[in-house]
Design a protein around this motif. Structure first.
Motif, short mmCIF file in Angstrom:
data_model
loop_
_atom_site.label_atom_id
_atom_site.label_comp_id
_atom_site.label_asym_id
_atom_site.label_seq_id
_atom_site.Cartn_x
_atom_site.Cartn_y
_atom_site.Cartn_z
N ASN A 44 0.36 -1.16 -0.18
CA ASN A 44 -0.13 -0.03 0.07
C ASN A 44 1.21 0.61 -0.16
N TYR A 45 0.59 2.54 -0.88
CA TYR A 45 0.93 3.59 -0.79
C TYR A 45 0.24 4.80 -0.32
N VAL A 46 0.90 5.53 0.21
CA VAL A 46 0.42 7.25 -0.02
C VAL A 46 0.09 7.97 -1.41
N ASP A 47 -0.85 8.10 -1.94
CA ASP A 47 -0.47 9.24 -3.45
C ASP A 47 0.45 9.81 -3.95
N SER A 48 0.87 9.75 -3.07
CA SER A 48 1.84 11.32 -3.67
C SER A 48 3.41 10.14 -3.81
N VAL A 49 3.28 9.49 -3.50
CA VAL A 49 4.73 8.57 -4.18
C VAL A 49 4.35 7.01 -4.68
N LYS A 50 3.00 7.02 -5.00
CA LYS A 50 2.92 5.85 -6.51
C LYS A 50 3.42 5.94 -7.50
N GLY A 51 3.69 4.91 -7.67
CA GLY A 51 4.95 5.03 -9.59
C GLY A 51 6.43 5.86 -9.30
N ARG A 52 6.16 6.25 -8.04
CA ARG A 52 8.26 6.83 -7.64
C ARG A 52 8.87 5.60 -6.56
N PHE A 53 7.75 5.38 -5.44
CA PHE A 53 8.49 4.35 -4.21
C PHE A 53 8.18 3.15 -4.58
N THR A 54 8.70 2.23 -4.65
CA THR A 54 8.25 0.77 -4.30
C THR A 54 8.87 -0.32 -3.04
N ILE A 55 8.18 -0.97 -2.13
CA ILE A 55 8.46 -1.38 -0.82
C ILE A 55 8.30 -2.64 -1.39
N PHE A 56 9.53 -3.35 -1.10
CA PHE A 56 9.92 -4.52 -0.94
C PHE A 56 10.94 -5.35 -0.19
N LYS A 57 10.74 -7.04 0.14
CA LYS A 57 10.97 -7.47 1.58
C LYS A 57 12.23 -8.98 0.62
N ASP A 58 12.96 -8.87 2.06
CA ASP A 58 13.81 -10.18 1.79
C ASP A 58 13.43 -10.63 2.79
N ASN A 59 13.09 -12.09 2.61
CA ASN A 59 13.03 -12.61 3.88
C ASN A 59 14.00 -13.29 4.23
N ALA A 60 15.15 -13.39 3.83
CA ALA A 60 16.07 -14.57 4.59
C ALA A 60 17.09 -13.16 4.96
#
Length: 123
Positions: A58-74
């Protein structure tokens, strides 16, 4: 649960920057990691969130298309990749966690917080 944020710095407008949040301590089957930001004199603002198990975001509208959140479980690490940065993105960035699956945007719904990492975007 402990969260350690890092990776902030000074970047020119239009450039990229990636901040990281290492999560350690007690583990739970379902929780959400969120990124918030705050400038002096203003309330903490939701930026993005991700579910640890399924990876929904989920993203705030002001960062959509510019920011990406992702994870590395390991690595027990959540990243916030920030592209096309703007001066108004300048803030201290905090990671936080809440239990459950809801990708909530209210800061008071998050239980554990890391220290902030400063991101400064020059024009």
């Amino acid at each position: 649960v402990q969260l350690q944020a890092s990776g902030g710095g000074l970047v020119q407008a239009g450039g990229p920057l990636r901040v990281s949040c290492v999560v350690s301590g007690r583990s739970f089957s379902s929780y959400v990691i969120g990124w918030f930001r705050q400038v002096p004199g203003k309330e903490r603002e939701f930026v993005a969130a991700i579910t640890w198990s399924g990876g929904s975001t989920n993203y705030v509208d002001s960062v959509k298309g510019r920011f990406t959140i992702f994870k590395d479980n390991a690595k027990n690490t959540v990243y916030l990749q920030m592209n096309s940065l703007k001066p108004e993105d300048t803030a201290a960035y905090y990671c936080a966690t809440r239990f459950g699956y809801g990708l909530r945007s209210r800061a008071d719904e998050y239980v554990y917080w890391g220290q902030g990492t400063q991101v400064t975007v020059s024009s």
